[in-house]
Write a protein that holds these residues in place. Structure first.
Motif, PDB file in Angstrom:
ATOM      1  N   VAL A 191      91.036  23.137  27.755  1.00  0.00           N
ATOM      2  CA  VAL A 191      89.613  23.453  27.705  1.00  0.00           C
ATOM      3  C   VAL A 191      89.264  24.477  28.780  1.00  0.00           C
ATOM      4  N   ASN A 192      88.039  24.989  28.714  1.00  0.00           N
ATOM      5  CA  ASN A 192      87.598  26.001  29.658  1.00  0.00           C
ATOM      6  C   ASN A 192      87.248  25.400  31.026  1.00  0.00           C
ATOM      7  N   ASP A 193      86.580  24.236  31.015  1.00  0.00           N
ATOM      8  CA  ASP A 193      86.131  23.618  32.261  1.00  0.00           C
ATOM      9  C   ASP A 193      85.868  22.132  32.025  1.00  0.00           C
ATOM     10  N   THR A 194      85.495  21.419  33.059  1.00  0.00           N
ATOM     11  CA  THR A 194      85.351  19.961  32.970  1.00  0.00           C
ATOM     12  C   THR A 194      84.175  19.535  32.093  1.00  0.00           C
ATOM     13  N   THR A 195      83.214  20.419  31.845  1.00  0.00           N
ATOM     14  CA  THR A 195      82.097  20.054  30.970  1.00  0.00           C
ATOM     15  C   THR A 195      82.575  19.800  29.542  1.00  0.00           C
ATOM     16  N   GLN A 196      83.757  20.279  29.202  1.00  0.00           N
ATOM     17  CA  GLN A 196      84.314  20.099  27.865  1.00  0.00           C
ATOM     18  C   GLN A 196      85.241  18.889  27.781  1.00  0.00           C
ATOM     19  N   ILE A 197      85.281  18.093  28.845  1.00  0.00           N
ATOM     20  CA  ILE A 197      86.036  16.832  28.857  1.00  0.00           C
ATOM     21  C   ILE A 197      85.034  15.697  28.702  1.00  0.00           C
ATOM     22  N   SER A 198      85.120  14.962  27.611  1.00  0.00           N
ATOM     23  CA  SER A 198      84.103  13.956  27.290  1.00  0.00           C
ATOM     24  C   SER A 198      84.204  12.700  28.152  1.00  0.00           C
ATOM     25  N   ASN A 199      85.397  12.371  28.612  1.00  0.00           N
ATOM     26  CA  ASN A 199      85.587  11.182  29.443  1.00  0.00           C
ATOM     27  C   ASN A 199      85.282  11.536  30.895  1.00  0.00           C
ATOM     28  N   ASP A 200      84.142  11.056  31.403  1.00  0.00           N
ATOM     29  CA  ASP A 200      83.734  11.403  32.772  1.00  0.00           C
ATOM     30  C   ASP A 200      84.738  10.926  33.809  1.00  0.00           C
ATOM     31  N   ASN A 201      85.419   9.823  33.539  1.00  0.00           N
ATOM     32  CA  ASN A 201      86.394   9.304  34.499  1.00  0.00           C
ATOM     33  C   ASN A 201      87.597  10.231  34.656  1.00  0.00           C
ATOM     34  N   PHE A 202      87.858  11.024  33.622  1.00  0.00           N
ATOM     35  CA  PHE A 202      89.001  11.939  33.685  1.00  0.00           C
ATOM     36  C   PHE A 202      88.702  13.189  34.515  1.00  0.00           C
ATOM     37  N   LYS A 203      87.419  13.465  34.750  1.00  0.00           N
ATOM     38  CA  LYS A 203      87.038  14.701  35.416  1.00  0.00           C
ATOM     39  C   LYS A 203      87.414  14.722  36.896  1.00  0.00           C
TER      40      LYS A 203
END
Length: 328
Positions: A191-203
């Motif tokens: 992905v481009n950045d963490t905003t595109q990671i749906s699982n907040d715990n993974f960020k």
């Protein structure tokens, strides 16, 4: 004059390579794995209908909500990357390149306006009329993993590859940059950045981000490619985009282009857009405007009204048509 070509998966597919998302999945689902998480990810990807690489990457960000352990997801990304690399290598080896491909590709790189419709071409040439007698520096940024460009161009990098439409001034191919890696080293997928990671715990998992966020992976490569590509775009007078989907997982690069357009009053972008299965013949020419506006909006997003006149676009051109010079 500095020209940068951004070349995406549409280039390889135009040659006949089966490098769409669905092509890869048809291969990937047949690869055995004892890992239950990997089997689950294959089922998720199977539900996708898109042919675009960016949707596979978007799916990776979204499916993180189905997992609890970041380490498990790292194993998934590693498995997908390893199999994708294997698949792309195998597919690229099926391509035979004829000797005529070199001259054709060089001519395309020297003539960014020639395949455009008559009035679009005239307008573009008028805009760059002051650069008619200048040396043209051409750099290519490829988002593909294959080395097809290098195979065709051989040892042309750093050398004159012809003259532009003035027929007096040289065109020099300065470099070919692989922004997402290549089959000879490693590839970048994510992905481009963490905003595109749906699982907040993974960020907050640095180990996962190193694998899933493209810029983080690029940092670990430490080869300077991202820095060089940003510099090329920020210094470009003309940016030519071919075979790209303008997906959100490459937002970094669309933002870089927009920044250049905002900063430089005379810089232009050419989009060679492809509309699958669409013909503008038989009284359908008026439909062309819709596709041109659509392509510009995909790049410019909310800035479309203010920057629209800085983007040149034509649909289903013959740009980079090398089909007669390659065989599968």
């Amino acid at each position: 004059m500095n020209i940068v070509y951004l070349i995406g998966n549409g280039f390889d597919r135009n040659l006949g390579l089966r490098t769409s998302y669905r092509d890869f999945y048809n291969f990937y689902k047949k690869q055995r794995s004892s890992n239950e998480n990997i089997r689950r990810i294959k089922e998720f990807i199977a539900n996708g209908e898109s042919e675009l690489w960016s949707d596979l990457e978007v799916a990776l960000g979204k499916i993180t909500t189905e997992f609890n352990d970041p380490d498990d997801f790292v194993d998934i990304i590693k498995d997908i990357s390893d199999n994708l690399l294997k698949y792309i290598k195998t597919e690229a080896r099926c391509l035979t390149i004829e000797s005529t491909a070199n001259e054709k590709l060089r001519n395309y790189l020297c003539s960014p306006f020639d395949c455009l419709a008559t009035e679009i071409k005239r307008s573009a040439e008028e805009h760059f009329q002051s650069q008619n007698r200048e040396l043209w520096n051409v750099n290519v940024i490829t988002f593909n993993y294959t080395d097809i460009l290098e195979q065709i161009l051989h040892d042309d990098i750093g050398k004159s590859i012809g003259t532009h439409h003035n027929h007096n001034a040289e065109v020099v191919l300065r470099s070919i940059q692989h922004i997402h890696g290549d089959c000879d080293s490693s590839i970048i997928l994510g992905v481009n950045d963490t905003t595109q990671i749906s699982n907040d715990n993974f960020k907050t998992s640095e180990d996962l981000l190193d694998w899933l966020v493209k810029s983080k992976t690029q940092e670990n490569r430490a080869d300077g490619v991202e820095r060089r590509c940003k510099a090329l775009i920020s210094d470009a007078n003309l940016i030519c985009v071919f075979g790209m989907s303008f997906g959100i997982t490459d937002k970094l690069w669309w933002d870089s282009i927009i920044s250049r357009l905002n900063f430089s009053p005379n810089t232009k972008v050419i989009i060679y857009e492809y509309a699958h299965g669409v013909s503008f013949e038989n009284n359908r020419i008026a439909d062309k405007g819709k596709y041109i506006r659509g392509a510009k909006k995909k790049l410019l997003s909310s800035l479309y009204p203010s920057l629209e006149n800085k983007v040149i676009c034509d649909i289903n051109t013959d740009m980079f048509n090398l089909k007669d010079s390659v065989k599968m």
